[in-house]
Design a protein around this motif. Structure first.
Motif, mmCIF file in Angstrom:
data_model
loop_
_atom_site.group_PDB
_atom_site.id
_atom_site.type_symbol
_atom_site.label_atom_id
_atom_site.label_comp_id
_atom_site.label_asym_id
_atom_site.label_seq_id
_atom_site.Cartn_x
_atom_site.Cartn_y
_atom_site.Cartn_z
ATOM 1 N N THR A 134 21.002 -39.160 22.139
ATOM 2 C CA THR A 134 20.368 -40.277 22.246
ATOM 3 C C THR A 134 19.802 -40.868 20.747
ATOM 4 O OG1 THR A 134 19.275 -39.945 24.359
ATOM 5 C CG2 THR A 134 18.255 -41.719 23.194
ATOM 6 N N THR A 135 19.435 -39.522 19.646
ATOM 7 C CA THR A 135 19.128 -39.852 18.404
ATOM 8 C C THR A 135 20.172 -40.352 17.860
ATOM 9 O OG1 THR A 135 17.498 -37.882 18.708
ATOM 10 C CG2 THR A 135 18.295 -38.731 16.453
ATOM 11 N N TYR A 136 21.258 -39.864 17.943
ATOM 12 C CA TYR A 136 22.518 -40.416 17.083
ATOM 13 C C TYR A 136 22.929 -41.767 17.519
ATOM 14 C CZ TYR A 136 22.965 -35.314 16.828
ATOM 15 O OH TYR A 136 22.724 -33.787 16.632
ATOM 16 N N THR A 137 22.788 -42.154 18.706
ATOM 17 C CA THR A 137 23.051 -43.426 19.216
ATOM 18 C C THR A 137 22.064 -44.685 18.849
ATOM 19 O OG1 THR A 137 22.058 -43.124 21.396
ATOM 20 C CG2 THR A 137 24.484 -42.859 21.292
ATOM 21 N N MET A 138 20.656 -44.080 18.714
ATOM 22 C CA MET A 138 19.905 -44.891 18.134
ATOM 23 C C MET A 138 19.955 -45.139 16.607
ATOM 24 S SD MET A 138 15.785 -43.992 17.938
ATOM 25 C CE MET A 138 16.090 -42.754 16.684
ATOM 26 N N LEU A 139 20.202 -44.110 16.009
ATOM 27 C CA LEU A 139 20.510 -44.252 14.570
ATOM 28 C C LEU A 139 21.739 -45.279 14.298
ATOM 29 C CD1 LEU A 139 19.893 -40.598 13.213
ATOM 30 C CD2 LEU A 139 18.553 -42.690 12.781
ATOM 31 N N ALA A 140 22.618 -44.976 15.183
ATOM 32 C CA ALA A 140 23.932 -46.003 14.620
ATOM 33 C C ALA A 140 23.576 -47.299 15.019
ATOM 34 C CB ALA A 140 24.972 -45.278 15.869
ATOM 35 N N LEU A 141 22.877 -47.703 16.195
ATOM 36 C CA LEU A 141 22.495 -48.950 16.417
ATOM 37 C C LEU A 141 21.421 -49.642 15.364
ATOM 38 C CD1 LEU A 141 21.513 -49.006 20.377
ATOM 39 C CD2 LEU A 141 23.153 -49.861 19.347
ATOM 40 N N ILE A 142 20.546 -48.858 14.927
ATOM 41 C CA ILE A 142 19.807 -49.583 13.705
ATOM 42 C C ILE A 142 20.466 -49.814 12.544
ATOM 43 C CG2 ILE A 142 17.807 -48.897 12.395
ATOM 44 C CD1 ILE A 142 16.500 -47.321 14.773
ATOM 45 N N ILE A 143 21.528 -48.562 12.282
ATOM 46 C CA ILE A 143 22.360 -49.011 11.180
ATOM 47 C C ILE A 143 23.104 -50.134 11.433
ATOM 48 C CG2 ILE A 143 24.160 -47.805 9.558
ATOM 49 C CD1 ILE A 143 22.637 -45.228 10.123
ATOM 50 N N MET A 144 23.737 -50.341 12.485
ATOM 51 C CA MET A 144 24.556 -51.586 12.616
ATOM 52 C C MET A 144 23.867 -52.645 12.461
ATOM 53 S SD MET A 144 27.526 -50.369 15.405
ATOM 54 C CE MET A 144 26.548 -49.570 16.687
ATOM 55 N N VAL A 145 22.600 -52.715 12.879
ATOM 56 C CA VAL A 145 21.894 -53.889 13.011
ATOM 57 C C VAL A 145 21.680 -54.435 11.663
ATOM 58 C CG1 VAL A 145 19.644 -55.043 13.471
ATOM 59 C CG2 VAL A 145 20.968 -53.697 15.342
ATOM 60 N N LEU A 146 21.233 -53.566 10.709
ATOM 61 C CA LEU A 146 21.059 -53.692 9.355
ATOM 62 C C LEU A 146 22.315 -54.242 8.649
ATOM 63 C CD1 LEU A 146 18.773 -50.971 7.644
ATOM 64 C CD2 LEU A 146 18.329 -53.474 7.733
ATOM 65 N N GLY A 147 23.330 -53.655 8.980
ATOM 66 C CA GLY A 147 24.757 -54.086 8.560
ATOM 67 C C GLY A 147 25.154 -55.528 8.985
ATOM 68 N N LEU A 148 24.947 -55.501 10.198
ATOM 69 C CA LEU A 148 25.163 -56.978 10.676
ATOM 70 C C LEU A 148 24.288 -58.183 10.122
ATOM 71 C CD1 LEU A 148 25.716 -56.193 14.531
ATOM 72 C CD2 LEU A 148 27.496 -57.022 12.890
ATOM 73 N N ARG A 149 23.074 -57.994 9.892
ATOM 74 C CA ARG A 149 22.285 -58.817 9.234
ATOM 75 C C ARG A 149 22.535 -59.124 7.855
ATOM 76 N NH1 ARG A 149 16.714 -56.587 8.520
ATOM 77 N NH2 ARG A 149 16.535 -56.409 10.645
ATOM 78 N N TYR A 150 22.942 -58.121 7.118
ATOM 79 C CA TYR A 150 23.285 -58.126 5.743
ATOM 80 C C TYR A 150 24.807 -58.978 5.820
ATOM 81 C CZ TYR A 150 19.413 -55.366 4.213
ATOM 82 O OH TYR A 150 18.393 -54.884 3.955
ATOM 83 N N GLY A 151 25.610 -58.716 6.720
ATOM 84 C CA GLY A 151 26.815 -59.355 6.407
ATOM 85 C C GLY A 151 26.776 -60.878 6.944
ATOM 86 N N LEU A 152 26.013 -61.230 8.020
ATOM 87 C CA LEU A 152 25.763 -62.578 8.343
ATOM 88 C C LEU A 152 24.888 -63.285 7.266
ATOM 89 C CD1 LEU A 152 24.907 -62.124 12.230
ATOM 90 C CD2 LEU A 152 26.988 -63.361 11.314
ATOM 91 N N GLN A 153 24.098 -62.711 6.699
ATOM 92 C CA GLN A 153 23.383 -63.388 5.468
ATOM 93 C C GLN A 153 24.596 -63.592 4.359
ATOM 94 O OE1 GLN A 153 19.965 -60.717 5.130
ATOM 95 N NE2 GLN A 153 18.825 -62.191 4.426
ATOM 96 N N ALA A 154 25.338 -62.638 4.208
ATOM 97 C CA ALA A 154 26.481 -62.884 3.239
ATOM 98 C C ALA A 154 27.519 -63.952 3.501
ATOM 99 C CB ALA A 154 27.190 -61.634 2.915
ATOM 100 N N LEU A 155 27.916 -64.110 4.795
ATOM 101 C CA LEU A 155 28.656 -65.095 5.455
ATOM 102 C C LEU A 155 28.007 -66.535 5.230
ATOM 103 C CD1 LEU A 155 31.276 -65.850 6.838
ATOM 104 C CD2 LEU A 155 30.151 -65.403 8.823
ATOM 105 N N ALA A 156 26.585 -66.687 5.526
ATOM 106 C CA ALA A 156 25.825 -67.893 5.505
ATOM 107 C C ALA A 156 25.653 -68.413 3.947
ATOM 108 C CB ALA A 156 24.420 -67.823 5.965
ATOM 109 N N TRP A 157 25.774 -67.338 3.009
ATOM 110 C CA TRP A 157 25.685 -67.753 1.588
ATOM 111 C C TRP A 157 26.846 -68.221 1.266
ATOM 112 C CZ3 TRP A 157 28.236 -65.928 -2.639
ATOM 113 C CH2 TRP A 157 27.690 -66.340 -4.037
#
Length: 548
Positions: A134-157
């Protein structure tokens, strides 16, 4: 831990011993309450886990109505692992409790960011100390959320310089709302996981082995069948080997192992060359009176049961995908649901898809448990999608349809429908028979047999050298009654010549044994005649045997 009133990871070098959820926590509960140790796991832990659906409801209420939040909670409780697996996965019950609290704090818009971030970090560390996967999946989720957020911000830019790309659902990501999910949080949780799993307990090696095996399988073109059979319930599971083919693959692997083993310690191949193991299909429940009546009308009861279980699983995935798409695209929903809430929905689906598609992962980390984790927040889009099927101008019909979908899934996935009709394998929580009952229920004859074996090994000075072996699941059961360390495979090609062999109820009464490969249990017809021809029978009863 309870017997010594002291926890020491060195006492048992196993990842389970690093889960404070099943070492320190139950010991503290037992010492404070005086409840018998086994009942701490059977009752106290179940009461704690029963709060997780409450957390699912409260998380849903952060963004939606009571009605939709309640439907989301029903979907969480209706999923099969909630009834079958979670009550025995005590370590993951506690981890899910911390994870639910973490989401509840993360999505609380009424709190300051400072409070949210502190609580999310503290509760995340609670997950780290509770359960490794559960630790590994939690970390994977949080890292993916950060990546998705920065990716969408870059796409919006990028879209700001191109009018063709300037549609509202993208441009809103130029300045997302402040979040409790930050790079600092990732660093804190990664550091906590590393310090605990690698530095303090030295139990983090399995994740490296899984990663290495996954990479090797990808490099070889995803050859072979390294996925769990649970992936067959997924849209993206792909073609799967049959159970018989999986058993044949196991036989090949053990033959390779036999060749690499010191000569003479195992039986030579010619002693079992004529044995061709066959999968033993799990018997179905007999048809009930209702099932017999339907069959008299030429209704295919068994086929209906299978289609119902498979169909409900696929429908749940479809509703989840549609619901997530809706809360991203439709403005009325994308404004209501927070940025992080929507990103975690997408990240959860990506995580489950990765477990399905990538080899090894589904066998190591349990696809169904991963989907159960997704439903902590994923029930809302499922409920929302089910309601949108009916037009808004018919509100009563819409609500009734939403309830029917949720309750229908509950009745299907928990086995109520199949048990009512018969013609389907028994469900653990509804019948004292079937695969799980045979695997996990200790019989009195097995306890008597292990008592006899324990005495025999104590009186034999060579017992510590020769050791003892039994089937995989009896090995776990029998540790309740004895401190004998069993090897847990009795397949002929890996059976030591000099070892004691203990056969439990399934092997003795039904000639059935179980092996574990790629995350699945395979029941096969065991050749008891091989033991009769090559070993001495030194104990026998109606439900257990001992060979030497």
């Amino acid at each position: 831990t309870l017997s010594d009133l002291h926890w020491n990871v060195a006492s048992i070098k196993d990842a389970y011993n690093a889960c404070l959820s099943i070492t320190v926590l139950p010991t503290v509960v037992q010492q404070v309450t005086g409840i018998a140790p086994v009942w701490v796991f059977k009752t106290v832990f179940q009461v704690i886990f029963a709060f997780v659906p409450v957390l699912v409801y409260l998380i849903g209420r952060r963004y939606t109505t009571r009605f939709i939040a309640m439907l989301a909670t029903i979907y969480f409780m209706a999923f099969p692992t909630y009834f079958t697996d979670m009550p025995m996965l005590n370590r993951q019950e506690i981890a899910f409790f911390f994870l639910g609290l973490m989401f509840l704090a993360m999505f609380n818009r009424g709190w300051s960011l400072r409070r949210q971030r502190w609580l999310v970090a503290i509760l995340g560390i609670g997950v780290v100390l509770s359960h490794y996967s559960t630790t590994y999946t939690m970390l994977a989720l949080i890292i993916m959320v950060l990546g998705l957020r920065y990716g969408l911000q870059a796409l919006a830019w990028v879209a700001s310089f191109n009018r063709r790309l300037q549609f509202a659902s993208i441009m809103r990501w130029r300045r997302p709302e402040p979040s409790a999910v930050t790079k600092r949080l990732v660093v804190v949780l990664l550091a906590a996981s590393y310090i605990w799993s690698v530095q303090l307990t030295n139990t983090g090696g399995n994740i490296l082995k899984v990663a290495e095996s996954t990479i090797q399988s990808i490099q070889t073109g995803l050859a072979g069948d390294t996925k769990s059979s649970d992936t067959s319930y997924s849209f993206f599971g792909g073609a799967k080997l049959t159970d018989q083919q999986r058993l044949d693959e196991y036989v090949k692997e053990t033959s390779t192992h036999q060749k690499s083993t010191i000569a003479g310690s195992l039986y030579p191949p010619h002693t079992y060359a004529g044995y061709h193991p066959l999968v033993d299909d799990e018997p179905n429940l007999p048809l009930t009176s209702i099932g017999k009546f339907l069959k008299s009308l030429h209704f295919p009861v068994a086929q209906f049961n299978t289609a119902m279980r498979q169909g409900s699983a696929l429908a749940l995935q479809l509703l989840l995908g549609v619901g997530i798409l809706v809360i991203f695209v439709r403005r009325t929903f994308s404004v209501r649901y927070g940025y992080d809430y929507r990103l975690f929905q997408v990240a959860s689906v990506i995580m489950v898809a990765a477990i399905v598609l990538l080899p090894v992962l589904s066998g190591q980390y349990g696809l169904l448990r991963a989907f159960q984790q997704t439903l902590i927040i994923g029930g809302v889009p499922i409920a929302l999608a089910s309601l949108l099927i009916i037009p808004k101008r018919w509100p009563r019909l819409r609500n009734a349809f939403g309830v029917a979908c949720a309750v229908g899934f509950l009745l299907s996935s928990t086995g109520v429908i199949t048990t009512t009709l018969g013609g389907y394998p028994p469900q653990l929580h509804l019948a004292n028979s079937g695969k799980y009952y045979d695997l996990y229920y200790p019989h009195t004859t097995e306890e008597q047999g292990i008592d006899w074996l324990h005495s025999a090994m104590l009186s034999n000075p060579d017992a510590a050298i020769t050791g003892a072996t039994t089937d995989r699941y009896p090995a776990n059961l029998l540790r309740q009654f004895s401190d004998i360390e069993f090897e847990n495979d009795i397949f002929p090609s890996v059976l030591p010549r000099d070892a004691y062999v203990f056969l439990g109820h399934a092997a003795t009464a039904e000639d059935r044994a179980t092996l574990y490969t790629n995350g699945d249990s395979l029941i096969y017809q065991y050749p008891t005649s091989f033991l009769d021809n090559n070993k001495d029978l030194i104990y026998a009863s109606s439900g257990s045997r001992v060979y030497r």
